[in-house]
Scaffold this active site. Structure first.
Site, PDB file in Angstrom:
ATOM      1  N   ARG A  68       0.833  -1.215   0.000  1.00  0.00           N
ATOM      2  CA  ARG A  68       0.000   0.000   0.000  1.00  0.00           C
ATOM      3  C   ARG A  68       0.871   1.270   0.000  1.00  0.00           C
ATOM      4  NH1 ARG A  68      -3.115   2.301   4.692  1.00  0.00           N
ATOM      5  NH2 ARG A  68      -1.793   0.926   5.911  1.00  0.00           N
ATOM      6  N   ILE A  95      -7.172   2.822   3.048  1.00  0.00           N
ATOM      7  CA  ILE A  95      -6.792   3.732   4.131  1.00  0.00           C
ATOM      8  C   ILE A  95      -5.474   4.384   3.722  1.00  0.00           C
ATOM      9  CG2 ILE A  95      -6.146   3.864   6.579  1.00  0.00           C
ATOM     10  CD1 ILE A  95      -8.738   2.637   6.790  1.00  0.00           C
ATOM     11  N   LEU A  96      -5.380   5.667   3.950  1.00  0.00           N
ATOM     12  CA  LEU A  96      -4.173   6.368   3.510  1.00  0.00           C
ATOM     13  C   LEU A  96      -3.067   6.289   4.562  1.00  0.00           C
ATOM     14  CD1 LEU A  96      -6.014   9.358   1.906  1.00  0.00           C
ATOM     15  CD2 LEU A  96      -4.859   7.491   0.717  1.00  0.00           C
ATOM     16  N   ASN A 110     -12.796  13.985   1.531  1.00  0.00           N
ATOM     17  CA  ASN A 110     -13.387  12.675   1.242  1.00  0.00           C
ATOM     18  C   ASN A 110     -14.907  12.816   1.262  1.00  0.00           C
ATOM     19  OD1 ASN A 110     -13.512   9.754   0.981  1.00  0.00           O
ATOM     20  ND2 ASN A 110     -14.055   9.686   3.153  1.00  0.00           N
ATOM     21  N   HIS A 112     -18.341  10.633   2.089  1.00  0.00           N
ATOM     22  CA  HIS A 112     -18.768   9.404   2.757  1.00  0.00           C
ATOM     23  C   HIS A 112     -20.298   9.339   2.756  1.00  0.00           C
ATOM     24  CE1 HIS A 112     -18.330   5.981   5.459  1.00  0.00           C
ATOM     25  NE2 HIS A 112     -19.355   6.473   6.141  1.00  0.00           N
ATOM     26  N   ASP A 149     -12.476   8.630   8.241  1.00  0.00           N
ATOM     27  CA  ASP A 149     -13.791   9.290   8.349  1.00  0.00           C
ATOM     28  C   ASP A 149     -13.904  10.197   9.567  1.00  0.00           C
ATOM     29  OD1 ASP A 149     -14.634   7.952   6.032  1.00  0.00           O
ATOM     30  OD2 ASP A 149     -15.406   6.248   7.163  1.00  0.00           O
TER      31      ASP A 149
HETATM   32  C1  GRF Z   1     -19.702   6.738  -2.734  1.00  0.00           C
HETATM   33  O1  GRF Z   1     -20.862   6.273  -2.118  1.00  0.00           O
HETATM   34  C2  GRF Z   1     -18.804   7.433  -1.745  1.00  0.00           C
HETATM   35  O2  GRF Z   1     -19.504   8.090  -0.737  1.00  0.00           O
HETATM   36  C3  GRF Z   1     -18.016   6.301  -1.160  1.00  0.00           C
HETATM   37  O3  GRF Z   1     -17.782   5.441  -2.247  1.00  0.00           O
HETATM   38  C4  GRF Z   1     -18.817   5.589  -3.220  1.00  0.00           C
HETATM   39  C5  GRF Z   1     -18.163   5.892  -4.529  1.00  0.00           C
HETATM   40  O4  GRF Z   1     -19.095   5.947  -5.576  1.00  0.00           O
HETATM   41  N1  GRF Z   1     -16.827   6.780  -0.497  1.00  0.00           N
HETATM   42  P1  GRF Z   1     -18.630   6.369  -7.042  1.00  0.00           P
HETATM   43  O5  GRF Z   1     -17.450   5.473  -7.402  1.00  0.00           O
HETATM   44  O6  GRF Z   1     -18.252   7.805  -7.005  1.00  0.00           O
HETATM   45  O7  GRF Z   1     -19.802   6.111  -7.930  1.00  0.00           O
END
Ligand code: GRF
Length: 214
Positions: A68, A95-96, A110, A112, A149
């Protein structure tokens, strides 16, 4: 800040959030442009989307780079070479590492699919929210720190959970909000409207916006 923010996007899958950013950029609504897409999976649909939009892609795949840290070192070099000012994690499934996080501290966000801190640290936030029985969920755009997150929240959008919702239907409505929220967050960075006060991030209203204009 820059009226033409240089944005780098990391994605691992279908890339609909990436597409929302590409579309907003081509319509002049992003305040910047996507100058690089980084991806850790050779077969990801996000790669196709980037190529179609003429955006350079850096692939750091597990088969080529099993560690990674090596994948992220490759992506970091590519982002730095493109002089990326804001990194957007749009469905990036790793995870970064601490060196990567600190390289882009304060300028990496990010998206989420839940109202954090609820249902954080999971790849199945929509399913878990539905199973838990919450009546409202949504999405969160936050700054990235070493805690997955857990960084300062920039903005959140709510989505009502309906009694007859399936995971797919709820996910679709959350995703639609994600696309809007992500564009809005990037735009705020481009306009220099993001203020950080400890762990509270505040987005100032855009000049001339409906509520800001007098
Ligand atoms: C999204 O639901 C985002 O919130 C999560 O991963 C999904 C990515 O969807 N972190 P996409 O690849 O942008 O369609």
């Amino acid at each position: 800040m820059s009226a033409d923010l240089r944005v780098g996007v990391l994605a691992s899958g279908r890339g609909t959030n990436l597409q929302a950013l590409l579309d907003a950029a081509s319509e002049g609504e992003l305040g910047g442009s996507v100058v690089l897409v980084g991806c850790n999976r050779v077969g990801a649909r996000a790669i196709e989307r980037a190529r179609k939009a003429g955006v350079p892609v850096c692939v750091a795949d597990r088969a080529e780079l099993p560690r990674r840290a090596d994948r992220q070192a490759k992506l970091r070099l590519a982002l730095e070479a493109e002089r990326v000012e804001l990194v957007v994690l749009a469905g990036y499934d790793e995870i970064l590492t601490p060196p990567f996080v600190s390289a882009f501290e304060g300028r990496m966000i990010n998206i989420h699919p839940s109202l954090l801190p609820a249902f954080g640290g999971t790849m199945h936030a929509v399913r878990e929210a539905l199973q838990y029985g919450v009546k409202v969920t949504g999405c969160t755009v936050h700054l990235v720190t070493e805690e997955p997150d857990g960084g300062p929240i920039l903005l959140q959008r709510c989505v009502e959970v309906r009694p007859d919702d399936s995971e797919e239907r709820l996910q679709e409505r959350v995703l639609a909000e994600e696309h809007r929220a992500l564009v809005e967050a990037v735009r705020a960075f481009a306009d220099g409207r993001v203020d950080l006060q400890g762990r509270r991030a505040v987005i100032r209203e855009a000049m001339g916006s409906a509520t800001g204009a007098r």
